[in-house]
Write a protein that holds these residues in place. Sequence first.
Motif, PDB file in Angstrom:
ATOM      1  N   TYR A   1     -15.046  62.517 -17.877  1.00  0.00           N
ATOM      2  CA  TYR A   1     -14.887  61.147 -18.379  1.00  0.00           C
ATOM      3  C   TYR A   1     -15.147  60.196 -17.217  1.00  0.00           C
ATOM      4  CZ  TYR A   1     -13.037  57.394 -21.309  1.00  0.00           C
ATOM      5  OH  TYR A   1     -12.895  56.264 -22.077  1.00  0.00           O
ATOM      6  N   ILE A   2     -16.352  59.666 -17.207  1.00  0.00           N
ATOM      7  CA  ILE A   2     -16.784  58.869 -16.059  1.00  0.00           C
ATOM      8  C   ILE A   2     -16.003  57.564 -15.985  1.00  0.00           C
ATOM      9  CG2 ILE A   2     -18.752  57.710 -14.987  1.00  0.00           C
ATOM     10  CD1 ILE A   2     -18.943  60.770 -15.108  1.00  0.00           C
ATOM     11  N   GLU A   3     -15.572  57.266 -14.762  1.00  0.00           N
ATOM     12  CA  GLU A   3     -14.802  56.050 -14.557  1.00  0.00           C
ATOM     13  C   GLU A   3     -15.725  54.869 -14.272  1.00  0.00           C
ATOM     14  OE1 GLU A   3     -11.748  56.548 -11.686  1.00  0.00           O
ATOM     15  OE2 GLU A   3     -11.322  54.399 -11.564  1.00  0.00           O
TER      16      GLU A   3
ATOM     17  N   VAL B   1     -16.638  51.162 -31.399  1.00  0.00           N
ATOM     18  CA  VAL B   1     -17.062  52.529 -31.688  1.00  0.00           C
ATOM     19  C   VAL B   1     -17.959  53.075 -30.574  1.00  0.00           C
ATOM     20  CG1 VAL B   1     -18.165  51.279 -33.577  1.00  0.00           C
ATOM     21  CG2 VAL B   1     -18.943  53.546 -33.056  1.00  0.00           C
ATOM     22  N   GLY B   2     -17.756  54.353 -30.304  1.00  0.00           N
ATOM     23  CA  GLY B   2     -18.596  55.051 -29.346  1.00  0.00           C
ATOM     24  C   GLY B   2     -18.306  54.726 -27.894  1.00  0.00           C
ATOM     25  N   LEU B   3     -17.176  54.067 -27.620  1.00  0.00           N
ATOM     26  CA  LEU B   3     -16.885  53.693 -26.233  1.00  0.00           C
ATOM     27  C   LEU B   3     -15.991  54.714 -25.529  1.00  0.00           C
ATOM     28  CD1 LEU B   3     -16.463  49.813 -26.393  1.00  0.00           C
ATOM     29  CD2 LEU B   3     -18.457  51.176 -25.793  1.00  0.00           C
ATOM     30  N   GLY B   4     -15.594  55.763 -26.203  1.00  0.00           N
ATOM     31  CA  GLY B   4     -14.875  56.835 -25.506  1.00  0.00           C
ATOM     32  C   GLY B   4     -13.391  56.920 -25.781  1.00  0.00           C
ATOM     33  N   LYS B   5     -12.914  56.360 -26.886  1.00  0.00           N
ATOM     34  CA  LYS B   5     -11.484  56.429 -27.203  1.00  0.00           C
ATOM     35  C   LYS B   5     -11.055  57.875 -27.451  1.00  0.00           C
ATOM     36  CE  LYS B   5     -11.916  53.740 -30.821  1.00  0.00           C
ATOM     37  NZ  LYS B   5     -13.340  53.398 -30.727  1.00  0.00           N
ATOM     38  N   THR B   6     -11.786  58.522 -28.345  1.00  0.00           N
ATOM     39  CA  THR B   6     -11.414  59.891 -28.701  1.00  0.00           C
ATOM     40  C   THR B   6     -11.493  60.798 -27.480  1.00  0.00           C
ATOM     41  OG1 THR B   6     -12.135  59.564 -30.978  1.00  0.00           O
ATOM     42  CG2 THR B   6     -11.983  61.831 -30.210  1.00  0.00           C
ATOM     43  N   HIS B   7     -12.556  60.636 -26.711  1.00  0.00           N
ATOM     44  CA  HIS B   7     -12.698  61.456 -25.514  1.00  0.00           C
ATOM     45  C   HIS B   7     -11.480  61.288 -24.599  1.00  0.00           C
ATOM     46  CE1 HIS B   7     -15.597  63.091 -22.227  1.00  0.00           C
ATOM     47  NE2 HIS B   7     -14.356  63.179 -21.790  1.00  0.00           N
ATOM     48  N   LEU B   8     -11.117  60.049 -24.346  1.00  0.00           N
ATOM     49  CA  LEU B   8     -10.012  59.792 -23.416  1.00  0.00           C
ATOM     50  C   LEU B   8      -8.689  60.395 -23.915  1.00  0.00           C
ATOM     51  CD1 LEU B   8      -8.827  58.513 -20.895  1.00  0.00           C
ATOM     52  CD2 LEU B   8      -8.633  56.352 -22.138  1.00  0.00           C
TER      53      LEU B   8
ATOM     54  N   VAL C   1     -21.743  54.508 -25.691  1.00  0.00           N
ATOM     55  CA  VAL C   1     -22.016  55.788 -25.035  1.00  0.00           C
ATOM     56  C   VAL C   1     -22.520  56.831 -26.031  1.00  0.00           C
ATOM     57  CG1 VAL C   1     -21.052  57.589 -23.581  1.00  0.00           C
ATOM     58  CG2 VAL C   1     -20.208  55.268 -23.386  1.00  0.00           C
ATOM     59  N   ARG C   2     -22.013  56.753 -27.243  1.00  0.00           N
ATOM     60  CA  ARG C   2     -22.475  57.743 -28.231  1.00  0.00           C
ATOM     61  C   ARG C   2     -23.968  57.604 -28.471  1.00  0.00           C
ATOM     62  NH1 ARG C   2     -19.078  57.206 -32.906  1.00  0.00           N
ATOM     63  NH2 ARG C   2     -17.548  58.365 -31.699  1.00  0.00           N
ATOM     64  N   GLU C   3     -24.420  56.365 -28.563  1.00  0.00           N
ATOM     65  CA  GLU C   3     -25.843  56.094 -28.761  1.00  0.00           C
ATOM     66  C   GLU C   3     -26.655  56.647 -27.581  1.00  0.00           C
ATOM     67  OE1 GLU C   3     -27.871  54.287 -31.728  1.00  0.00           O
ATOM     68  OE2 GLU C   3     -26.465  52.739 -31.123  1.00  0.00           O
ATOM     69  N   LEU C   4     -26.130  56.416 -26.403  1.00  0.00           N
ATOM     70  CA  LEU C   4     -26.790  56.881 -25.183  1.00  0.00           C
ATOM     71  C   LEU C   4     -26.943  58.401 -25.223  1.00  0.00           C
ATOM     72  CD1 LEU C   4     -27.747  55.578 -22.561  1.00  0.00           C
ATOM     73  CD2 LEU C   4     -25.505  55.982 -21.584  1.00  0.00           C
ATOM     74  N   GLU C   5     -25.866  59.079 -25.582  1.00  0.00           N
ATOM     75  CA  GLU C   5     -25.924  60.542 -25.670  1.00  0.00           C
ATOM     76  C   GLU C   5     -26.891  60.984 -26.758  1.00  0.00           C
ATOM     77  OE1 GLU C   5     -21.472  61.846 -24.209  1.00  0.00           O
ATOM     78  OE2 GLU C   5     -22.058  62.150 -26.286  1.00  0.00           O
ATOM     79  N   GLY C   6     -26.907  60.233 -27.848  1.00  0.00           N
ATOM     80  CA  GLY C   6     -27.793  60.589 -28.959  1.00  0.00           C
ATOM     81  C   GLY C   6     -29.250  60.576 -28.520  1.00  0.00           C
TER      82      GLY C   6
HETATM   83  P1  ADP Z   1     -14.943  56.564 -29.832  1.00  0.00           P
HETATM   84  O1  ADP Z   1     -13.824  57.497 -30.201  1.00  0.00           O
HETATM   85  O2  ADP Z   1     -14.475  55.379 -29.049  1.00  0.00           O
HETATM   86  O3  ADP Z   1     -15.791  56.162 -30.987  1.00  0.00           O
HETATM   87  P2  ADP Z   1     -15.937  58.858 -28.394  1.00  0.00           P
HETATM   88  O4  ADP Z   1     -14.741  59.195 -27.590  1.00  0.00           O
HETATM   89  O5  ADP Z   1     -16.210  59.709 -29.574  1.00  0.00           O
HETATM   90  O6  ADP Z   1     -15.907  57.330 -28.833  1.00  0.00           O
HETATM   91  O7  ADP Z   1     -17.185  58.836 -27.400  1.00  0.00           O
HETATM   92  C1  ADP Z   1     -18.523  58.941 -27.841  1.00  0.00           C
HETATM   93  C2  ADP Z   1     -19.282  59.862 -26.904  1.00  0.00           C
HETATM   94  O8  ADP Z   1     -19.427  59.245 -25.654  1.00  0.00           O
HETATM   95  C3  ADP Z   1     -18.548  61.156 -26.659  1.00  0.00           C
HETATM   96  O9  ADP Z   1     -19.467  62.206 -26.658  1.00  0.00           O
HETATM   97  C4  ADP Z   1     -17.937  60.983 -25.297  1.00  0.00           C
HETATM   98  O10 ADP Z   1     -17.839  62.211 -24.611  1.00  0.00           O
HETATM   99  C5  ADP Z   1     -18.918  60.061 -24.624  1.00  0.00           C
HETATM  100  N1  ADP Z   1     -18.267  59.171 -23.627  1.00  0.00           N
HETATM  101  C6  ADP Z   1     -17.664  57.999 -23.882  1.00  0.00           C
HETATM  102  N2  ADP Z   1     -17.197  57.435 -22.758  1.00  0.00           N
HETATM  103  C7  ADP Z   1     -17.524  58.280 -21.758  1.00  0.00           C
HETATM  104  C8  ADP Z   1     -17.321  58.256 -20.340  1.00  0.00           C
HETATM  105  N3  ADP Z   1     -16.680  57.247 -19.728  1.00  0.00           N
HETATM  106  N4  ADP Z   1     -17.794  59.301 -19.632  1.00  0.00           N
HETATM  107  C9  ADP Z   1     -18.448  60.312 -20.239  1.00  0.00           C
HETATM  108  N5  ADP Z   1     -18.672  60.400 -21.561  1.00  0.00           N
HETATM  109  C10 ADP Z   1     -18.220  59.388 -22.321  1.00  0.00           C
END
Ligand code: ADP
Length: 469
Positions: free
Chosen positions: A141-143, A175-182, A334-339
Amino acid sequence: MPIVPVHLQNNVLIIQVPSTYFYEFLEEHYVEELKRAIHQELGPDGRLEYSIVVDQGNSQNQPRTLNLPTTRKAAAPVAQATPAAALATGPMSSSARHVAGAAAAPAPSATTLRNPFEASKAIDRNYLHSQLNGSYTFENYIEGDCNRLARSAGLAVANKPGTTSFNPLMVYGGVGLGKTHLVQAIGNHIKASNSDKFVLYVSAEKFTNQFIESLRANAVQDFANFYLLVDILILDDVQFLSGKDKTQEMFFHIFNHLHQAGKQIVMTSDRPPRDLVGLEDRLLSRFKWGLTADLQSPDFETRMAIIQNKMQQDGIDIPPQVVEYLAHSVNTNVRELEGVLISLVAQSSLNRREIDLEMAKQALRHIIEEVEAEVNIDFIQKTCAEYFSVPLDLLKAKTRKKEVVTARQVAMYFAKEHTSHSLKSIGHHFGGRDHSTVIHSVQTVSDLIDSDKSFRGQIVELRKKFAGK
Ligand code: ADP
Ligand code: MG
């Protein structure tokens, strides 16, 4: 190479992919082509299975993998859930254990309490499943400035669950900003260091469905008792509870009980608590007991770091100028970026072509179009009305007041410049005027730009608002 053929036996071809996301992507976009190829090469009985790397392992270990058949429908336990939730990969993951051919399901314990996650099984505390996805960690989880507070609060909670003042911890962001991941990272961290703690991750939607099911089955008490066993409760997307009074009441009850007992509660929401319409005040006021931290869109450097981390994790190689191009262009989430990254890798792999700038531009086309599409007539009307301080409904009405007329003409001018609407359609959006009125407006604005310096300045300012979109 991210897609590796690993095994062909009895007409079953197993291919290995680097992540669940990759599997999802192939299933979504290439399943028909893959099926056709399999049928052509292996005949009608030919089948495809994926071996998904869920844990990279270390140099001595083989990566741990999870096998899934093609077509998500066939993969019953996985089918309804999101990949993250379904492909839970912690050491307790029942599906992973199943694939590994390990011991059968645990013997039911004495208690007959029902576990809402596995309707038929009695609860055995040793086998309580956290529903976590082990690939969401703090390490990956990149800071960045965008998440510094939330991340460090999360880490504090993960190190001392229930004993910091961050209880509850509420993480909110788009959405897609990393809530679930964190929040999953918090869960995984706690599990790794305090294996006796019962961590439970659940989406508010699943929580609601389980609750409704328990009402139907006359087992509300069982439902509540199950949740009262939890040491760390992670409730994802609480906005889903909006307007669901009975479910909120149940959550309120569980919340109070856990909080009082010093248990940790972590929640996420797609908006700040004050904007959670339809959530009871007494519940909202509980959220304020702890810490609320937001996630913002990552800046350029953080986006670069996220891409580089992802490449390393998945063993992908992409030229630096392409990485930079992606980080520049995809600034939504971030999700879009990964996509985009995954789609590039998949294309490169399937077409046996190195990833280059041209391919990246191609892959980004649809995203950029989406962004451009946001400059639509509504947006233009709203922006112009605001800029000229005229009410939006007057802008769209027939009034001929001078200030309104100017604002309206400018809006028509930009609608012509920025959208693909016909003159007729533009007229239609401005109170049903005909196309000659639109032509006249555009002409008037063009003339004014030439003759009136301060007007020209206004147009330049406005244009910036549309260009930045
Ligand atoms: P949300 O729950 O906010 O919609 P997610 O937690 O599902 O978003 O994150 C979307 C994708 O982006 C996931 O695959 C997650 O791993 C990745 N991601 C988001 N923030 C980061 C981060 N800071 N560093 C690495 N990956 C991230
Ligand atoms: Mg989420």
